[in-house]
Write a protein that holds these residues in place. Structure first.
Motif, short mmCIF file in Angstrom:
data_model
loop_
_atom_site.label_atom_id
_atom_site.label_comp_id
_atom_site.label_asym_id
_atom_site.label_seq_id
_atom_site.Cartn_x
_atom_site.Cartn_y
_atom_site.Cartn_z
N GLU A 156 -1.75 9.11 6.87
CA GLU A 156 -2.29 8.04 6.25
C GLU A 156 -2.17 7.09 6.23
OE1 GLU A 156 1.27 10.21 3.22
OE2 GLU A 156 2.12 8.60 4.02
N ALA A 157 -1.40 6.15 7.64
CA ALA A 157 -1.94 5.42 8.40
C ALA A 157 -3.12 5.35 8.90
CB ALA A 157 -0.98 5.18 9.52
N ALA A 158 -4.34 6.38 9.39
CA ALA A 158 -5.24 6.52 9.34
C ALA A 158 -6.47 6.20 8.17
CB ALA A 158 -5.94 7.68 10.28
N ARG A 159 -5.79 6.62 6.32
CA ARG A 159 -6.68 6.09 5.77
C ARG A 159 -6.73 5.01 5.62
NH1 ARG A 159 -5.09 11.29 1.86
NH2 ARG A 159 -3.10 11.01 3.29
N LEU A 160 -6.02 4.83 5.56
CA LEU A 160 -6.12 2.78 5.15
C LEU A 160 -6.48 2.37 6.10
CD1 LEU A 160 -1.65 2.46 4.37
CD2 LEU A 160 -3.48 2.53 2.94
N ALA A 161 -6.66 2.32 7.76
CA ALA A 161 -7.28 1.69 8.87
C ALA A 161 -8.63 1.90 7.77
CB ALA A 161 -6.55 1.75 9.79
N VAL A 162 -9.16 2.64 7.74
CA VAL A 162 -10.10 3.15 7.41
C VAL A 162 -11.20 2.58 6.24
CG1 VAL A 162 -10.68 5.55 9.26
CG2 VAL A 162 -9.97 5.97 6.69
N ALA A 222 0.60 -1.10 -0.19
CA ALA A 222 0.20 -0.39 0.33
C ALA A 222 1.19 1.09 -0.10
CB ALA A 222 -0.70 0.13 1.18
N ALA A 223 1.95 1.08 1.23
CA ALA A 223 2.73 2.58 0.84
C ALA A 223 3.02 2.81 -0.64
CB ALA A 223 4.00 2.13 1.98
N ARG A 224 3.92 1.42 -0.74
CA ARG A 224 4.65 1.74 -2.28
C ARG A 224 3.35 2.16 -3.68
NH1 ARG A 224 10.18 2.80 -1.56
NH2 ARG A 224 10.98 1.32 -0.87
N SER A 225 2.61 1.54 -3.52
CA SER A 225 1.61 1.65 -4.60
C SER A 225 1.24 3.46 -4.00
CB SER A 225 -0.03 0.94 -4.57
OG SER A 225 0.96 -0.91 -4.22
N TYR A 226 0.82 3.61 -3.24
CA TYR A 226 -0.10 5.04 -3.42
C TYR A 226 0.87 6.09 -2.85
CZ TYR A 226 -4.54 1.52 -2.57
OH TYR A 226 -5.01 1.25 -3.02
N TRP A 227 1.51 6.26 -2.47
CA TRP A 227 2.76 7.40 -2.08
C TRP A 227 4.37 6.44 -1.81
CZ3 TRP A 227 -0.83 5.59 1.95
CH2 TRP A 227 -1.74 6.08 1.95
N ARG A 228 4.50 5.85 -2.90
CA ARG A 228 6.18 5.83 -3.44
C ARG A 228 6.68 5.51 -2.01
NH1 ARG A 228 4.07 3.09 -7.64
NH2 ARG A 228 3.08 4.33 -9.33
N LYS A 229 6.29 5.05 -0.56
CA LYS A 229 7.61 5.33 0.00
C LYS A 229 7.74 3.86 1.26
CE LYS A 229 5.12 8.48 2.16
NZ LYS A 229 3.88 9.79 3.73
N ASP A 230 8.50 3.38 1.74
CA ASP A 230 8.27 1.85 2.58
C ASP A 230 7.92 2.86 3.74
OD1 ASP A 230 10.24 -0.20 3.00
OD2 ASP A 230 9.72 0.38 4.93
N ALA A 231 7.19 1.15 3.44
CA ALA A 231 6.03 1.06 5.02
C ALA A 231 6.36 2.12 6.08
CB ALA A 231 5.10 -0.70 5.29
#
Length: 225
Positions: free
Chosen positions: A178-184, A162-171
């Protein structure tokens, strides 16, 4: 021979769960089903995105956000949140639409070993696998597996993908928002978007961040067995 079938079932399922306490799962039942679905539609180039990361290599805000959004009694229950189940049944009887009462442990059981859909057989197997997971895995392992196999978008499984696909960064570099948005988005990851959040996701993410702070943030994770 038929008398031995229950013994064989118990032995095989216990072995499955016990092995995955120590070995990181290379895939999950849900990932395999999504891959098969794509191939069945003629999309031969489709590949699920999945890249395992140990819990200590993932930003603590993500597992904490998932606990805050989905299962705030995670550290205390034995796999089933009976109060939440009772509340959900009551709301369903009144015709109200509410989030499900599944715990993180139940989600791991379902995603890892079972199939999508609703049936008494699947629910029974989910309960059985949930009990095995709670009996054989520590809470940190349950959370670690969930953060890695949860679907955060169509074919995107786990924190790193998810981190790579959406924000081009490491988890490990995910921000609290960003973490909260992924969770919800987890109840419906193909309906809601973590990277292009609508009003519901934004509102729910803000609430989740407040809940993470109330739960104690990283200190909560450090207290898990």
């Amino acid at each position: 021979m038929l008398l031995w079938l229950p013994v064989l079932f118990v032995a095989v399922t216990v072995a499955q769960v016990l092995v995955l306490r120590f070995i990181d799962p290379p895939t999950s039942a849900f990932m395999l089903a999504r891959q098969a679905e794509a191939w069945g539609e003629g999309d031969w180039g489709y590949r699920v995105a999945y890249d395992w990361r140990d819990l200590d290599r993932i930003a603590p805000d993500l597992p904490m956000s998932m606990i805050a959004a989905e299962d705030q009694d995670f550290a205390n229950h034995n796999g089933f949140d009976l109060a939440a189940i009772e509340k959900a049944l009551d709301n369903n009887a009144r015709g109200r639409h509410v989030r499900g009462a599944s715990t993180i442990s139940q989600q791991v059981a379902k995603n890892l070993f079972l199939w999508q859909g609703r049936s008494w057989v699947r629910k029974g197997l989910e309960a059985w696998y949930t009990m095995l997971i709670e009996a054989l895995w520590p809470k940190r392992r349950i959370l670690e597996v969930y953060v890695n196999i949860a679907e955060f978008g169509d074919g995107i499984y786990g924190a790193q993908a998810a981190a790579r696909s959406y924000w081009r960064k490491d988890a490990s570099r995910l921000t609290a928002n960003e973490a909260a948005r992924l969770a919800v988005v987890l109840p419906a990851p193909r309906r809601y978007s973590a990277v292009r959040p609508g009003p519901y996701v934004q509102r729910r993410a803000a609430w989740t961040q407040r809940q993470v702070r109330q739960l104690g943030g990283k200190a909560y994770l450090d207290g898990l067995d």
